[in-house]
Design a protein around this motif. Structure first.
Motif, PDB file in Angstrom:
ATOM      1  N   PRO A   1     -16.306  78.111  49.721  1.00 23.69           N
ATOM      2  CA  PRO A   1     -17.497  78.150  48.878  1.00 23.69           C
ATOM      3  C   PRO A   1     -18.268  79.464  49.024  1.00 23.69           C
ATOM      4  O   PRO A   1     -18.189  80.147  50.041  1.00 23.69           O
ATOM      5  N   ILE A   2     -19.032  79.759  47.956  1.00 20.09           N
ATOM      6  CA  ILE A   2     -19.797  81.005  47.849  1.00 20.09           C
ATOM      7  C   ILE A   2     -21.280  80.676  47.699  1.00 20.09           C
ATOM      8  O   ILE A   2     -21.645  79.801  46.912  1.00 20.09           O
ATOM      9  N   LEU A   3     -22.103  81.422  48.407  1.00 17.54           N
ATOM     10  CA  LEU A   3     -23.545  81.403  48.150  1.00 17.54           C
ATOM     11  C   LEU A   3     -23.849  82.632  47.304  1.00 17.54           C
ATOM     12  O   LEU A   3     -23.518  83.754  47.694  1.00 17.54           O
ATOM     13  N   ILE A   4     -24.466  82.416  46.143  1.00 17.32           N
ATOM     14  CA  ILE A   4     -24.866  83.510  45.261  1.00 17.32           C
ATOM     15  C   ILE A   4     -26.384  83.555  45.288  1.00 17.32           C
ATOM     16  O   ILE A   4     -27.041  82.544  45.038  1.00 17.32           O
ATOM     17  N   HIS A   5     -26.934  84.730  45.625  1.00 14.22           N
ATOM     18  CA  HIS A   5     -28.392  84.801  45.714  1.00 14.22           C
ATOM     19  C   HIS A   5     -28.952  86.044  45.052  1.00 14.22           C
ATOM     20  O   HIS A   5     -28.255  87.027  44.821  1.00 14.22           O
ATOM     21  N   CYS A   6     -30.236  85.940  44.736  1.00 18.46           N
ATOM     22  CA  CYS A   6     -31.014  87.058  44.196  1.00 18.46           C
ATOM     23  C   CYS A   6     -32.387  86.973  44.850  1.00 18.46           C
ATOM     24  O   CYS A   6     -32.481  86.548  46.003  1.00 18.46           O
ATOM     25  N   ASP A   7     -33.442  87.345  44.161  1.00 22.61           N
ATOM     26  CA  ASP A   7     -34.766  87.291  44.796  1.00 22.61           C
ATOM     27  C   ASP A   7     -35.409  85.904  44.693  1.00 22.61           C
ATOM     28  O   ASP A   7     -36.026  85.425  45.622  1.00 22.61           O
ATOM     29  N   ASN A   8     -35.263  85.245  43.539  1.00 19.15           N
ATOM     30  CA  ASN A   8     -35.940  83.954  43.342  1.00 19.15           C
ATOM     31  C   ASN A   8     -35.011  82.878  42.783  1.00 19.15           C
ATOM     32  O   ASN A   8     -35.470  81.851  42.347  1.00 19.15           O
TER      33      ASN A   8
ATOM     34  N   THR B   1     -32.562  84.161  54.453  1.00 18.44           N
ATOM     35  CA  THR B   1     -32.962  84.638  55.774  1.00 18.44           C
ATOM     36  C   THR B   1     -31.742  84.638  56.691  1.00 18.44           C
ATOM     37  O   THR B   1     -30.698  84.046  56.372  1.00 18.44           O
ATOM     38  N   LEU B   2     -31.895  85.247  57.851  1.00 15.00           N
ATOM     39  CA  LEU B   2     -30.820  85.241  58.832  1.00 15.00           C
ATOM     40  C   LEU B   2     -30.502  83.804  59.266  1.00 15.00           C
ATOM     41  O   LEU B   2     -29.334  83.444  59.424  1.00 15.00           O
ATOM     42  N   GLU B   3     -31.521  82.981  59.414  1.00 24.10           N
ATOM     43  CA  GLU B   3     -31.303  81.579  59.791  1.00 24.10           C
ATOM     44  C   GLU B   3     -30.483  80.847  58.730  1.00 24.10           C
ATOM     45  O   GLU B   3     -29.605  80.039  59.045  1.00 24.10           O
ATOM     46  N   GLN B   4     -30.760  81.119  57.451  1.00 24.80           N
ATOM     47  CA  GLN B   4     -29.989  80.493  56.377  1.00 24.80           C
ATOM     48  C   GLN B   4     -28.547  80.991  56.376  1.00 24.80           C
ATOM     49  O   GLN B   4     -27.624  80.221  56.117  1.00 24.80           O
ATOM     50  N   LEU B   5     -28.361  82.285  56.661  1.00 26.03           N
ATOM     51  CA  LEU B   5     -26.997  82.813  56.752  1.00 26.03           C
ATOM     52  C   LEU B   5     -26.223  82.074  57.830  1.00 26.03           C
ATOM     53  O   LEU B   5     -25.071  81.683  57.630  1.00 26.03           O
ATOM     54  N   LYS B   6     -26.841  81.895  58.989  1.00 25.18           N
ATOM     55  CA  LYS B   6     -26.182  81.179  60.083  1.00 25.18           C
ATOM     56  C   LYS B   6     -25.846  79.751  59.665  1.00 25.18           C
ATOM     57  O   LYS B   6     -24.760  79.245  59.951  1.00 25.18           O
ATOM     58  N   LYS B   7     -26.764  79.111  58.972  1.00 27.33           N
ATOM     59  CA  LYS B   7     -26.556  77.725  58.550  1.00 27.33           C
ATOM     60  C   LYS B   7     -25.408  77.615  57.550  1.00 27.33           C
ATOM     61  O   LYS B   7     -24.567  76.717  57.679  1.00 27.33           O
ATOM     62  N   ILE B   8     -25.367  78.504  56.557  1.00 24.97           N
ATOM     63  CA  ILE B   8     -24.281  78.405  55.575  1.00 24.97           C
ATOM     64  C   ILE B   8     -22.929  78.722  56.215  1.00 24.97           C
ATOM     65  O   ILE B   8     -21.918  78.146  55.844  1.00 24.97           O
ATOM     66  N   ALA B   9     -22.917  79.633  57.193  1.00 25.52           N
ATOM     67  CA  ALA B   9     -21.670  79.909  57.917  1.00 25.52           C
ATOM     68  C   ALA B   9     -21.229  78.650  58.660  1.00 25.52           C
ATOM     69  O   ALA B   9     -20.055  78.265  58.624  1.00 25.52           O
ATOM     70  N   ASP B  10     -22.174  77.978  59.314  1.00 25.25           N
ATOM     71  CA  ASP B  10     -21.871  76.738  60.039  1.00 25.25           C
ATOM     72  C   ASP B  10     -21.408  75.630  59.098  1.00 25.25           C
ATOM     73  O   ASP B  10     -20.626  74.768  59.492  1.00 25.25           O
ATOM     74  N   GLU B  11     -21.890  75.651  57.859  1.00 21.94           N
ATOM     75  CA  GLU B  11     -21.522  74.622  56.882  1.00 21.94           C
ATOM     76  C   GLU B  11     -20.186  74.906  56.194  1.00 21.94           C
ATOM     77  O   GLU B  11     -19.747  74.134  55.348  1.00 21.94           O
ATOM     78  N   GLY B  12     -19.556  76.029  56.542  1.00 23.87           N
ATOM     79  CA  GLY B  12     -18.228  76.314  56.008  1.00 23.87           C
ATOM     80  C   GLY B  12     -18.169  77.241  54.814  1.00 23.87           C
ATOM     81  O   GLY B  12     -17.099  77.417  54.222  1.00 23.87           O
ATOM     82  N   TYR B  13     -19.292  77.836  54.437  1.00 21.41           N
ATOM     83  CA  TYR B  13     -19.245  78.813  53.353  1.00 21.41           C
ATOM     84  C   TYR B  13     -18.390  79.993  53.786  1.00 21.41           C
ATOM     85  O   TYR B  13     -18.316  80.320  54.974  1.00 21.41           O
ATOM     86  N   LYS B  14     -17.739  80.617  52.828  1.00 19.80           N
ATOM     87  CA  LYS B  14     -16.830  81.726  53.115  1.00 19.80           C
ATOM     88  C   LYS B  14     -17.346  83.069  52.617  1.00 19.80           C
ATOM     89  O   LYS B  14     -16.937  84.108  53.126  1.00 19.80           O
ATOM     90  N   SER B  15     -18.229  83.056  51.590  1.00 15.67           N
ATOM     91  CA  SER B  15     -18.654  84.302  50.964  1.00 15.67           C
ATOM     92  C   SER B  15     -20.126  84.256  50.572  1.00 15.67           C
ATOM     93  O   SER B  15     -20.668  83.187  50.295  1.00 15.67           O
ATOM     94  N   VAL B  16     -20.716  85.452  50.516  1.00 10.59           N
ATOM     95  CA  VAL B  16     -22.071  85.636  50.006  1.00 10.59           C
ATOM     96  C   VAL B  16     -22.005  86.720  48.934  1.00 10.59           C
ATOM     97  O   VAL B  16     -21.492  87.815  49.179  1.00 10.59           O
ATOM     98  N   LEU B  17     -22.504  86.390  47.748  1.00  7.93           N
ATOM     99  CA  LEU B  17     -22.605  87.349  46.654  1.00  7.93           C
ATOM    100  C   LEU B  17     -24.080  87.604  46.401  1.00  7.93           C
ATOM    101  O   LEU B  17     -24.819  86.700  46.020  1.00  7.93           O
ATOM    102  N   ASN B  18     -24.501  88.826  46.650  1.00 14.20           N
ATOM    103  CA  ASN B  18     -25.897  89.231  46.500  1.00 14.20           C
ATOM    104  C   ASN B  18     -26.043  89.958  45.163  1.00 14.20           C
ATOM    105  O   ASN B  18     -25.383  90.968  44.927  1.00 14.20           O
ATOM    106  N   LEU B  19     -26.923  89.461  44.304  1.00 12.27           N
ATOM    107  CA  LEU B  19     -27.160  90.073  42.992  1.00 12.27           C
ATOM    108  C   LEU B  19     -28.344  91.041  42.990  1.00 12.27           C
ATOM    109  O   LEU B  19     -28.669  91.610  41.956  1.00 12.27           O
ATOM    110  N   ARG B  20     -28.981  91.231  44.141  1.00  7.13           N
ATOM    111  CA  ARG B  20     -30.200  92.047  44.205  1.00  7.13           C
ATOM    112  C   ARG B  20     -29.895  93.538  44.129  1.00  7.13           C
ATOM    113  O   ARG B  20     -28.857  94.003  44.581  1.00  7.13           O
TER     114      ARG B  20
END
Length: 127
Positions: free
Chosen positions: A87-94, A18-37
């Protein structure tokens, strides 16, 4: 809301974020998001790339079907993960595809052959 699971200091996985999770991971110092969807999947975050980049994170979408997790595609994703700022957040649907990809990445980084790594992923029921 899907749970973001930290795997190690470089990688975390999640289902659709969610947008809230994106904001949180940015605040936690994550640098990248890899979307597999894939673009035709339901429940996508509208304008995810724009929203991610506005938060100062790198964003990459590598649409990946579970059936497409093979040696060639995994090497491409491995290279992408290696090159993205961490760090990277890697996400998909589930989070199943993201978990499989992260486990393959870690196994291959540790020198385990793709064949052995994929066997472990299959035995875990992720693909």
């Amino acid at each position: 809301m899907n749970i973001v699971r930290k795997i190690n200091d470089e990688l975390a996985i999640a289902g659709q974020i969610t947008l809230e999770q994106l904001k949180k991971i940015a605040d936690e110092g994550y640098k990248s998001v890899l979307n597999l969807r894939l673009p035709d999947e339901t429940g996508l975050l509208a304008d995810e790339q724009d929203k991610t980049e506005l938060l100062g994170l790198y964003y990459l979408n590598l649409p990946t079907k579970t059936d497409d997790i093979n040696h060639q595609n995994t090497l491409k994703i491995y290279q992408t993960i290696t090159e993205l700022p961490k760090p990277i957040l890697i996400h998909c649907d589930n989070s199943i595809r993201s978990a499989a990809i992260v486990l393959l990445y870690i196994a291959m980084k540790q020198g385990i052959t793709f064949e052995k790594a994929i066997e472990k992923i299959i035995n875990l029921g992720l693909i």
